[in-house]
Write an enzyme that holds these catalytic residues in place. Sequence first.
Site, PDB file in Angstrom:
ATOM      1  N   GLU A   1      35.653  33.156  46.400  1.00 59.83           N
ATOM      2  CA  GLU A   1      35.165  33.091  47.774  1.00 59.83           C
ATOM      3  C   GLU A   1      33.639  33.003  47.803  1.00 59.83           C
ATOM      4  O   GLU A   1      33.060  32.238  48.584  1.00 59.83           O
ATOM      5  CB  GLU A   1      35.633  34.320  48.570  1.00 59.83           C
TER       6      GLU A   1
ATOM      7  N   SER B   1      41.820  42.282  42.612  1.00 64.52           N
ATOM      8  CA  SER B   1      41.528  42.151  44.042  1.00 64.52           C
ATOM      9  C   SER B   1      40.252  42.917  44.405  1.00 64.52           C
ATOM     10  O   SER B   1      40.158  44.133  44.203  1.00 64.52           O
ATOM     11  CB  SER B   1      42.719  42.695  44.835  1.00 64.52           C
ATOM     12  N   SER B   2      39.296  42.166  44.929  1.00 64.18           N
ATOM     13  CA  SER B   2      38.009  42.758  45.275  1.00 64.18           C
ATOM     14  C   SER B   2      38.158  43.810  46.378  1.00 64.18           C
ATOM     15  O   SER B   2      37.643  44.924  46.270  1.00 64.18           O
ATOM     16  CB  SER B   2      37.078  41.628  45.716  1.00 64.18           C
ATOM     17  N   ASN B   3      38.893  43.454  47.438  1.00 66.60           N
ATOM     18  CA  ASN B   3      38.968  44.399  48.561  1.00 66.60           C
ATOM     19  C   ASN B   3      39.696  45.672  48.152  1.00 66.60           C
ATOM     20  O   ASN B   3      39.354  46.761  48.593  1.00 66.60           O
ATOM     21  CB  ASN B   3      39.585  43.732  49.791  1.00 66.60           C
TER      22      ASN B   3
ATOM     23  N   SER C   1      45.953  41.987  49.965  1.00 64.82           N
ATOM     24  CA  SER C   1      46.910  41.030  49.407  1.00 64.82           C
ATOM     25  C   SER C   1      48.155  41.720  48.862  1.00 64.82           C
ATOM     26  O   SER C   1      48.870  41.161  48.045  1.00 64.82           O
ATOM     27  CB  SER C   1      46.224  40.205  48.318  1.00 64.82           C
TER      28      SER C   1
HETATM   29  S1  SF4 Z   1      41.501  38.200  56.831  1.00 68.14           S
HETATM   30 FE1  SF4 Z   1      42.110  38.477  54.672  1.00 68.14          FE
HETATM   31  S2  SF4 Z   1      41.824  36.477  53.688  1.00 68.14           S
HETATM   32 FE2  SF4 Z   1      40.698  36.500  55.633  1.00 68.14          FE
HETATM   33  S3  SF4 Z   1      38.638  37.091  55.071  1.00 68.14           S
HETATM   34 FE3  SF4 Z   1      39.730  38.945  55.672  1.00 68.14          FE
HETATM   35  S4  SF4 Z   1      40.541  39.781  53.739  1.00 68.14           S
HETATM   36 FE4  SF4 Z   1      39.942  37.653  53.353  1.00 68.14          FE
END
Ligand code: SF4
Length: 381
Positions: free
Chosen positions: A151, A287-289, A350
């Site tokens: 990203e 996964s970063s988040n 995710s």
């Molecule tokens: S809604 Fe999900 S995919 Fe979209 S920017 Fe946020 S974390 Fe990323």
Amino acid sequence: MKKDFTPTLLDFGPLRIYLARHFGFCYGVENAIEIAFRTVDQNPGKRIFLLSEMIHNPQVNADLQAHGVQFMQDNYGKQLISFDTLRSDDIVIIPAFGTTLELEEKLNKIGIQTEKYDTTCPFVEKVWNRSEQIAKKNYTVIIHGKPKHEETRATFSHAAFSAPAVIVKDMNQAIELAKYMRGEKPPAQFYEEFKEQYSDDFSVTHDLQRIGVVNQTTMLASDTQAIADYLKQVMIEKYELTAATVEERFADTRDTLCYATLENQQAVSGMLQTDADLAIVVGGYNSSNTSHLVELCEEKLPTYFISSEEKIISASEIVHYNFHAKEELLTKNFLPKKDPLKILITSGASCPDAMVEGVINKLVSFTPVTLSTDKLVGQFL
Ligand code: SF4
């Protein structure tokens, strides 16, 4: 309106699970998965590729592969399938975190239509649009993100198309960047220190005089805010700006944070107000988040980052991921002998909800509970 971030209590008697108020799948991920499976259904016999892993979740990706979808790159940008093997009638799906303009052009040259199978999340596009807006006003775009993350590479590519751009991975790098802004470090050193993190023809002396900060949407919102505030202060001091004139040098970009990342993080902060014994965070290891949710929990209590319920081997053993050292560890006696035992649970953007359910059921199976999961869930229906 102030939102409620108190966790949901699932009270099984001797086991109390505090589930974060917001967790798991976000709009962007759901949308991307839906488009990917629809594409498979509607195109029998066609070769379908994904530019890279759809989302950072091994189970979802394995499911897509089982449906015949092939990944062109791994998560670190390593090519798994050469672009030379692509034909114009192939389908290439752009993942939720988007892609670079360069890759898009490459695919278009082969004759592949990327717009039709583009699952780029609207919140990522929002960051690109914001970058474009500030670029038009001659600000340099500073991107807070992981330099190698897809990203961030995509956002960097879009930003660098219309303005000078630099990636800073954390506050330490922001502090170093500020030294170039103040003229405290020799400009030549910048090109080594920020190697592969700045746009072509970047001029340290010229391009750090007017800036705006955007972020990889899954970074810690508080970190991005701290970096933006810090760089803003550097500008204020260097150019003796006031509240009325600060915009001459610093663009306000606060609205580029993704709602899902922010809500999941705020829900973790809310959940951490509970006096619990441990936390379990479920999600893909890359996964970063998810790793940011782990970071928040780690500050307060023992935290176990697992990719599925299978990692909970027994009531006394858990295999979990240390994302700092990038390795899995086996911890024994992870469940303290307490009554009631209080566990906080959340999951990354995710991670399918079924996985969280699997984790809860596994924990419940170790406890002489007074209420079944089904009955308990029934109370919320
Ligand atoms: S809604 Fe999900 S995919 Fe979209 S920017 Fe946020 S974390 Fe990323």
